[in-house]
Each structure stands twice: as C-alpha cells, then as structure tokens.
Design an enzyme around this catalytic site. Structure first.
Site, PDB file in Angstrom:
ATOM      1  N   ASN A 117      18.029  33.247  68.039  1.00 45.63           N
ATOM      2  CA  ASN A 117      19.338  32.630  68.276  1.00 45.63           C
ATOM      3  C   ASN A 117      19.394  31.927  69.624  1.00 45.63           C
ATOM      4  O   ASN A 117      19.920  30.817  69.748  1.00 45.63           O
ATOM      5  CB  ASN A 117      20.437  33.696  68.198  1.00 45.63           C
ATOM      6  N   GLU A 145      21.737  40.577  61.146  1.00 48.18           N
ATOM      7  CA  GLU A 145      20.454  40.139  60.588  1.00 48.18           C
ATOM      8  C   GLU A 145      19.746  41.269  59.856  1.00 48.18           C
ATOM      9  O   GLU A 145      18.539  41.206  59.599  1.00 48.18           O
ATOM     10  CB  GLU A 145      19.550  39.598  61.706  1.00 48.18           C
TER      11      GLU A 145
END
Length: 305
Positions: A184, A220
C-alpha cells in the site's frame, strides 16, 4: 454466490423410476444442469454437495419417502433454501397439503404435462434467483464480491455443529497477503484494493467443490472453510491456493504495474477430542499462519506444533 447467478440453473431430479428421470432429463438438459438420484439418501447427499437451485422430488420411494427427504432438506442449513416441487401420483388434497406443510413450494400430479412442469420450474427458479440476489447483498463483501465475515461466521457455526454430530472432518485456512502494508505504501491504496480483489478472485477460482467457502475475513486477510476435509486434504488445497495466487497476480496476467503477490496460509483442522468450539479451529489456523509468516512468508503451515 455471484457465479451461481450466472451459470445454468441446477436441477436435482429424484425418482425411483429411471424412466421418469430420463424423461425429465430430456425436458431440461438443453438449458439446465441436471443431477439425478433414485433414492432419498442419495438425493440428500447430492443436494448438499451440488447445491441445486431446485429439486423435483417424487413422494413414493423405497426407504426415505419424499416427505421425509423434504423435511431433512428443510432442517439442514445448507439446503433449506432450495425449493422443492413434488411430482407424484398421490395427488389427493391430503397428500398435497402434507407436501406443502413439510416445506415444498409446489405439487404436481402424475402423469404430468411437460409444458406445465417447465412453466412451474421457471416460476420457482425466478423466485429463487430473486431470493439469492437479496441474500447476496447481505452476505457478500462489497470490495471483492466473495462472502463476507458474517456469512463465514454463520457457516462455521453450522458446519462445526454438523462435524460434532457426525464426526466428519472440518478444516479452515487463514490466508494473509504478504507485506501488504508495504504494498500500500509503495503502490497506493487504490492499487491495494485492486490487489485484494485479485487475490480474492484467485482464491475463489481455486476452490474444488461447491460446498467450500472463501470469505474476506478483514483487510487483506481471507478465510476458507472446507467441509469433509481432513488435514492432509486441507494442506494440499492450501498449497494449490498459494501457488494460484502467485500465478494469477503476475503482471503479465493481470496487466498490473506492480509485482506478483504472495500469501501465507495457516491450516486448522477440527480435533473434536481437543477442541471445545469453532473458535479453537480458527485459533489453530491463526497459530499456523503465524508460523508461515515466521518461516519467511509465501508458505503454508499445518499441524499443532
């Protein structure tokens, strides 16, 4: 559930007379996926494994009759939403009323007109599809389109109870995208969301049976629930899923500008003599996920070590 809304409707035909099964197969095979059973126990097994969209069920059969089969379908959380249409020579009002009382949605007398049967089936499949769409909004994760945590928790409770009653094996996989925070930070949150979607798609396409469930567990992290699967089978599938995620997220496959993604997987297997509840199954999977990460990630771990 999304795949179920796109594929050909699945019908299960249950009749102890093969000639009736063959007739109904010819009526529906061109635009439906048709399964068949000639006794009640086999019908229950196929219904759990294949999750048909509708069942055409005879009443008079040796062993379990159609009424008992319908009652058992209604009592099972995996099959109670499947509509049942009775096809039977016993078309008197008392039999019809009893059939509706035990959970059938319709009742057609024999000998039947194939055009009428097709019309009734079409009507109830439409109603089933509408119900599935409503459940889809409740039980699907908005980002990935796979099952959400709520759906998983409900299925886990059901399958844990079934495993306790029958002694059937039950396994769970906890799956975590490796170094996702770094991903990210490097590629941005929009690409992070895309990554989560691609991993979810790879996991969903890698499952082996309709009764296997993959859900987004949070962020996730993903979870798979594997019914009738022992530790060896769960470990084998986990390794296949690990490889599939890596292969399916290659830049050349996805068109993404970021490198291939890997996952770590922990396996938990129900040990009814040692575990007090479904939470213990998840704790074992979480413990093994930690071992997989500690071993360098992009790996699978199982067992109680």
């Amino acid at each position: 559930m999304g795949d179920a809304l796109e594929r050909r409707p699945r019908l299960l035909v249950v009749d102890d007379q093969p000639v009736n099964v063959q007739l109904l197969y010819r009526v529906f095979a061109s635009d439906h996926q048709v399964f068949a059973a000639t006794d009640g126990l086999k019908a229950l097994e196929i219904a759990r494994q294949q999750q048909p969209d509708l069942i055409l069920l005879d009443v008079v059969m040796p062993g379990l009759d159609g009424f008992e089969v319908c009652q058992r379908l209604q009592a099972d959380e995996l099959t109670h939403d499947i509509p049942v249409i009775f096809l039977t020579a016993n078309s008197d009002p008392d039999s019809e009323a009893h059939g509706l009382d035990v959970g059938a949605v319709d009742f057609i007398g024999k000998p039947f007109n194939t055009k009428v049967v097709r019309a009734r089936v079409k009507t109830h499949l439409t109603l089933k599809r509408q119900g599935d769409l409503l459940r889809r909004w409740v039980f699907l994760d908005g980002l990935t389109g796979i099952a959400n945590r709520r759906h998983f928790d409900e299925r886990l409770a059901i399958e844990w109870a079934r495993s306790q009653r029958s002694g059937a094996p039950l396994s769970a996989l906890l799956i975590d995208v490796d170094h996702f925070k770094r991903f990210n930070d490097t590629h941005g949150h929009q690409n992070g969301d895309d990554c989560v979607r691609r991993v979810a798609a790879a996991l969903a396409s890698g499952l082996q049976r309709p009764t296997d469930l993959v859900a987004r567990y949070g962020g996730e992290e993903f979870v798979c629930l594997l019914t009738d699967t022992d530790e060896y089978g769960a470990l084998h599938l986990a390794e296949l899923l690990r490889q599939r995620v890596h292969q399916e997220t290659q830049p050349g496959v996805t068109g993404a500008a970021w490198p291939a993604v890997t996952v770590s997987i922990g396996v938990g297997c129900a040990r009814l003599d040692l575990m007090h509840g479904a939470d213990d199954l998840l704790r074992e999977a979480d413990h093994n996920l930690y071992r997989a990460k500690k071993a360098g990630r992009n790996s699978v771990r199982a067992g109680v070590a």
